[in-house]
Design a protein around this motif. Sequence first.
Motif, PDB file in Angstrom:
ATOM      1  N   SER A   1      44.914  39.434  28.736  1.00  0.00           N
ATOM      2  CA  SER A   1      44.821  40.593  29.631  1.00  0.00           C
ATOM      3  C   SER A   1      46.105  40.836  30.411  1.00  0.00           C
ATOM      4  O   SER A   1      46.136  41.696  31.287  1.00  0.00           O
ATOM      5  CB  SER A   1      43.653  40.412  30.604  1.00  0.00           C
ATOM      6  N   GLY A   2      47.164  40.072  30.123  1.00  0.00           N
ATOM      7  CA  GLY A   2      48.447  40.327  30.772  1.00  0.00           C
ATOM      8  C   GLY A   2      49.003  39.193  31.601  1.00  0.00           C
ATOM      9  O   GLY A   2      50.112  39.284  32.130  1.00  0.00           O
ATOM     10  N   ALA A   3      48.263  38.093  31.750  1.00  0.00           N
ATOM     11  CA  ALA A   3      48.742  36.898  32.478  1.00  0.00           C
ATOM     12  C   ALA A   3      49.279  37.247  33.856  1.00  0.00           C
ATOM     13  O   ALA A   3      50.313  36.742  34.286  1.00  0.00           O
ATOM     14  CB  ALA A   3      49.806  36.163  31.655  1.00  0.00           C
ATOM     15  N   SER A   4      48.553  38.102  34.585  1.00  0.00           N
ATOM     16  CA  SER A   4      48.982  38.487  35.933  1.00  0.00           C
ATOM     17  C   SER A   4      48.722  37.347  36.912  1.00  0.00           C
ATOM     18  O   SER A   4      47.732  36.622  36.794  1.00  0.00           O
ATOM     19  CB  SER A   4      48.222  39.740  36.382  1.00  0.00           C
ATOM     20  N   PHE A   5      49.633  37.211  37.898  1.00  0.00           N
ATOM     21  CA  PHE A   5      49.472  36.171  38.906  1.00  0.00           C
ATOM     22  C   PHE A   5      48.885  36.720  40.206  1.00  0.00           C
ATOM     23  O   PHE A   5      48.675  35.962  41.149  1.00  0.00           O
ATOM     24  CB  PHE A   5      50.820  35.500  39.198  1.00  0.00           C
ATOM     25  N   ASP A   6      48.652  38.029  40.277  1.00  0.00           N
ATOM     26  CA  ASP A   6      48.140  38.596  41.531  1.00  0.00           C
ATOM     27  C   ASP A   6      47.003  39.598  41.326  1.00  0.00           C
ATOM     28  O   ASP A   6      46.574  40.250  42.259  1.00  0.00           O
ATOM     29  CB  ASP A   6      49.274  39.263  42.304  1.00  0.00           C
ATOM     30  N   GLN A   7      46.498  39.704  40.102  1.00  0.00           N
ATOM     31  CA  GLN A   7      45.435  40.679  39.841  1.00  0.00           C
ATOM     32  C   GLN A   7      44.110  40.220  40.436  1.00  0.00           C
ATOM     33  O   GLN A   7      43.737  39.054  40.363  1.00  0.00           O
ATOM     34  CB  GLN A   7      45.276  40.890  38.339  1.00  0.00           C
ATOM     35  N   LYS A   8      43.387  41.153  41.037  1.00  0.00           N
ATOM     36  CA  LYS A   8      42.068  40.844  41.579  1.00  0.00           C
ATOM     37  C   LYS A   8      41.003  41.022  40.498  1.00  0.00           C
ATOM     38  O   LYS A   8      41.113  41.891  39.635  1.00  0.00           O
ATOM     39  CB  LYS A   8      41.752  41.766  42.762  1.00  0.00           C
ATOM     40  N   VAL A   9      39.977  40.198  40.578  1.00  0.00           N
ATOM     41  CA  VAL A   9      38.881  40.298  39.612  1.00  0.00           C
ATOM     42  C   VAL A   9      38.226  41.670  39.704  1.00  0.00           C
ATOM     43  O   VAL A   9      37.856  42.273  38.696  1.00  0.00           O
ATOM     44  CB  VAL A   9      37.841  39.188  39.872  1.00  0.00           C
ATOM     45  N   ALA A  10      38.116  42.189  40.923  1.00  0.00           N
ATOM     46  CA  ALA A  10      37.451  43.477  41.120  1.00  0.00           C
ATOM     47  C   ALA A  10      38.178  44.625  40.439  1.00  0.00           C
ATOM     48  O   ALA A  10      37.591  45.683  40.212  1.00  0.00           O
ATOM     49  CB  ALA A  10      37.306  43.767  42.615  1.00  0.00           C
ATOM     50  N   ASP A  11      39.472  44.442  40.108  1.00  0.00           N
ATOM     51  CA  ASP A  11      40.236  45.494  39.433  1.00  0.00           C
ATOM     52  C   ASP A  11      39.972  45.537  37.923  1.00  0.00           C
ATOM     53  O   ASP A  11      40.422  46.472  37.251  1.00  0.00           O
ATOM     54  CB  ASP A  11      41.736  45.293  39.677  1.00  0.00           C
ATOM     55  N   LEU A  12      39.301  44.530  37.411  1.00  0.00           N
ATOM     56  CA  LEU A  12      38.997  44.495  35.983  1.00  0.00           C
ATOM     57  C   LEU A  12      37.773  45.350  35.674  1.00  0.00           C
ATOM     58  O   LEU A  12      36.895  45.508  36.526  1.00  0.00           O
ATOM     59  CB  LEU A  12      38.724  43.051  35.528  1.00  0.00           C
ATOM     60  N   PRO A  13      37.677  45.889  34.457  1.00  0.00           N
ATOM     61  CA  PRO A  13      36.442  46.584  34.073  1.00  0.00           C
ATOM     62  C   PRO A  13      35.261  45.611  34.102  1.00  0.00           C
ATOM     63  O   PRO A  13      35.427  44.417  33.826  1.00  0.00           O
ATOM     64  CB  PRO A  13      36.734  47.043  32.628  1.00  0.00           C
ATOM     65  N   GLU A  14      34.100  46.118  34.442  1.00  0.00           N
ATOM     66  CA  GLU A  14      32.930  45.245  34.563  1.00  0.00           C
ATOM     67  C   GLU A  14      32.579  44.557  33.251  1.00  0.00           C
ATOM     68  O   GLU A  14      32.001  43.479  33.244  1.00  0.00           O
ATOM     69  CB  GLU A  14      31.727  46.040  35.074  1.00  0.00           C
ATOM     70  N   GLU A  15      32.960  45.192  32.108  1.00  0.00           N
ATOM     71  CA  GLU A  15      32.633  44.578  30.819  1.00  0.00           C
ATOM     72  C   GLU A  15      33.646  43.517  30.399  1.00  0.00           C
ATOM     73  O   GLU A  15      33.445  42.816  29.398  1.00  0.00           O
ATOM     74  CB  GLU A  15      32.533  45.651  29.725  1.00  0.00           C
ATOM     75  N   HIS A  16      34.751  43.380  31.152  1.00  0.00           N
ATOM     76  CA  HIS A  16      35.771  42.383  30.797  1.00  0.00           C
ATOM     77  C   HIS A  16      35.196  40.979  30.942  1.00  0.00           C
ATOM     78  O   HIS A  16      34.457  40.688  31.885  1.00  0.00           O
ATOM     79  CB  HIS A  16      36.985  42.546  31.706  1.00  0.00           C
ATOM     80  N   GLU A  17      35.549  40.091  30.014  1.00  0.00           N
ATOM     81  CA  GLU A  17      34.946  38.753  30.023  1.00  0.00           C
ATOM     82  C   GLU A  17      35.313  37.960  31.273  1.00  0.00           C
ATOM     83  O   GLU A  17      34.515  37.139  31.753  1.00  0.00           O
ATOM     84  CB  GLU A  17      35.349  37.972  28.759  1.00  0.00           C
ATOM     85  N   LEU A  18      36.505  38.185  31.836  1.00  0.00           N
ATOM     86  CA  LEU A  18      36.864  37.490  33.071  1.00  0.00           C
ATOM     87  C   LEU A  18      35.999  37.980  34.230  1.00  0.00           C
ATOM     88  O   LEU A  18      35.611  37.194  35.100  1.00  0.00           O
ATOM     89  CB  LEU A  18      38.346  37.695  33.381  1.00  0.00           C
ATOM     90  N   PHE A  19      35.737  39.274  34.264  1.00  0.00           N
ATOM     91  CA  PHE A  19      34.864  39.811  35.312  1.00  0.00           C
ATOM     92  C   PHE A  19      33.453  39.247  35.146  1.00  0.00           C
ATOM     93  O   PHE A  19      32.810  38.874  36.140  1.00  0.00           O
ATOM     94  CB  PHE A  19      34.838  41.333  35.235  1.00  0.00           C
ATOM     95  N   GLN A  20      32.992  39.176  33.913  1.00  0.00           N
ATOM     96  CA  GLN A  20      31.653  38.652  33.660  1.00  0.00           C
ATOM     97  C   GLN A  20      31.534  37.211  34.121  1.00  0.00           C
ATOM     98  O   GLN A  20      30.542  36.814  34.751  1.00  0.00           O
ATOM     99  CB  GLN A  20      31.328  38.753  32.163  1.00  0.00           C
ATOM    100  N   PHE A  21      32.571  36.420  33.820  1.00  0.00           N
ATOM    101  CA  PHE A  21      32.522  35.020  34.248  1.00  0.00           C
ATOM    102  C   PHE A  21      32.565  34.929  35.769  1.00  0.00           C
ATOM    103  O   PHE A  21      31.798  34.172  36.379  1.00  0.00           O
ATOM    104  CB  PHE A  21      33.703  34.247  33.649  1.00  0.00           C
ATOM    105  N   ALA A  22      33.465  35.704  36.385  1.00  0.00           N
ATOM    106  CA  ALA A  22      33.608  35.646  37.840  1.00  0.00           C
ATOM    107  C   ALA A  22      32.335  36.094  38.544  1.00  0.00           C
ATOM    108  O   ALA A  22      31.945  35.529  39.571  1.00  0.00           O
ATOM    109  CB  ALA A  22      34.791  36.505  38.280  1.00  0.00           C
ATOM    110  N   SER A  23      31.676  37.099  37.998  1.00  0.00           N
ATOM    111  CA  SER A  23      30.464  37.610  38.636  1.00  0.00           C
ATOM    112  C   SER A  23      29.357  36.571  38.648  1.00  0.00           C
ATOM    113  O   SER A  23      28.453  36.625  39.477  1.00  0.00           O
ATOM    114  CB  SER A  23      29.987  38.881  37.928  1.00  0.00           C
ATOM    115  N   ASN A  24      29.418  35.617  37.725  1.00  0.00           N
ATOM    116  CA  ASN A  24      28.418  34.541  37.698  1.00  0.00           C
ATOM    117  C   ASN A  24      28.892  33.295  38.428  1.00  0.00           C
ATOM    118  O   ASN A  24      28.191  32.291  38.471  1.00  0.00           O
ATOM    119  CB  ASN A  24      28.093  34.167  36.250  1.00  0.00           C
TER     120      ASN A  24
END
Length: 708
Positions: free
Chosen positions: A274-297
């Motif tokens: 997804s770009g290896a960002s060092f400052d991206q917030k989870v909330a900025d990801l689309p809800e269907e993104h796997e990182l968002f899904q993991f974080a939401s749980n």
Amino acid sequence: MARSRINVSAILENLLFVWFGFSAILLVGIEIASIPPFLQVLGRAHPLLLHFPIVLVMGGLLFWILPRSYKSEAYAQIAPFLLLLGANFSGITVIAGLVLSSEGYEGDALFWHQWAGMITFWGGSFFYFFQKRKQKALQIPSILLMFCIVLTGHWGAAITHGEDFLLAPLKTAEPEVTLAEAEVFEHLVRPILKSKCESCHRDGKVKGELRMDIVEGLQKGGKSGPFVLAGDLDNSLLIQRINLPLEEEEHMPPKNKTQLTDEEMNILTAWVNSGASFDQKVADLPEEHELFQFASNTFANKPEYDFDAVSDEKLEELNTFFRKVNPIYPESPALELSYFGIAAFDPNSLSDLQEIRTQLISLNLDKMPLGNASLDFLNEFPNLEKLSLNFAELSQDQLERFPNIESLKELSLSGIQLSQAALERISGMKNLEKLFLWQTGLSAEQKADLRAQLPKTEIDFGFDGSDVILPLNPPRIRQERILFTENLEIELSHPIPSVKIRYSIDGTEPDSLSSPVYESPISVTSSGKIRAKAFAKGWIGSQEVSSVFMKSGIKPTQYRLLTQPNPRYQGDLVETLFDQIKGENNHTSGEWLGYSEDPFAAELMLDESQSISELAISLLYNESAYIFPPTRVEIIGWKNGKSTIIHSEKPEQSEKIGEIRSELLSYSLKDSDFEKIQVKLYPIQSLPTWHPGAGAKGWVFVDEILLN
């Protein structure tokens, strides 16, 4: 027997001076010394050896610390020998530690550990040679030396386990992070690196010249290159190493360490992808993104509900081809429901929701034809928190009578024209936390008034782009191949038919006035580079897009490499230059020659029938992987045994990290009657300050030399 002991003591006393000298040499010159393999083995025995001096030196020091030991003749005889033996082991351990420190250890903890170890060695030796003085005079120094031994062990543990290892169990737990606050790197990726990687890659212990305990170290990379390449799973060192077989020496973490779980590997892979960002917030990801899904749980974003869950059978019954019902997160009793398919929607089906009236938290009725339905049914859901009616078919009468649902926190009415009466109805919903009103026909005055009426509500009126000029997407370049023999057709296209595509094939940057306008496929018969931009009235010109094209040329009668490439990137050696195979945009594909320490140098022998007017060099640029343009290109020709410098040029250097790309450097040869030509490419010796690896050596990658 006594004579034997005296001889042993004399030997050990002399050995102390050997350890003094050897440790002093290593202390001063370890950074430039070449350590032979047998000494490396001794160095790695440091963790084994260090226990002996701790026990022996402390045992000897107790003679001066405990008052009753003065009167014990047996202890008075054995204590000096313990101290002498301990001092010798201290010397050997210090030497082993200094040797071990050359294997990638650095930092403050190492500095203090080294000097505390030296003081222990020197102090133990001092006490042995001055043991005949009054015991009481040595009591306080003995206690200080024992304290120094404890500190030496503490700093050693900091190197091995981290600086907070000792007191970590006493630290208070960090506050729980909410989903809105969570950052992808800091809260998903860094905990994995900390638990599985930092023990070998942090301040004090930097294996492979890679520090992973600070962001700057990750951005800089290590001895083997960059740690991650944004979006490039194939060439990111992190992804390569964690996916190697466990038996491979370069597999990480090493096979004797705790391995990554499948979930951790998925998180690291998704982060790089997804770009290896060092400052991206989870909330900025689309809800269907796997990182968002993991974080939401994972993070504190799961509200607790005290009502019972609906049975699986009931959920299955409610799910149809036009309606979908799901728990808001796994194992939650709360439900979210969405309708879809306008033609299939039946307002009477809303009565089915009575069976889940308590559990329904989120309801999506976007685009549904609700003109004939009463919205009073919404009052029947006591826990409804989120309602979406974007572009739904609603009358002004329905909007003006909109139910005031006390539990509602988020309301979406985008795409619906709102009358003043409807706006006044909405302004009474004081419990709303978020309100979305895109394209609702509200004036600036109405928007301002609504904000004043709902000061605690986050209101989103959407984006008004009426006075904003946007950039065009770049055009697309289509060519069947990069290497061709006779001619090549290049096609340009753009998804907006009305734009003008302007291009150049002479190396100049295309502009909106003087550059040729693309009208039909471009036919080329020589090597070069096409550069193109899109332009249109009312738009900002697009970014440039480019592609190289290479005419396969004359093959010299003989050719050889004057310098050898790095063993990791040696392709098919000199045959790589004339195999008529264009390398992929991947420096590890085995199709490139890579140079870092030495310049690339090749010699080409020509016969009288081979008349050359142009020489082109195919290169790879990938700043993320330290692959830069050469700092200097030299082309030297020989005629009648005399050499002439044909070209000596400094190509334009990169000013930022760009995408991975092939480039072509072309040079005309005015006098084509050469017997021999040498080509030299000099890699950058110190990466610029803007680069994460500033100061490191760069690379030059070449795959073809084309003579025409």
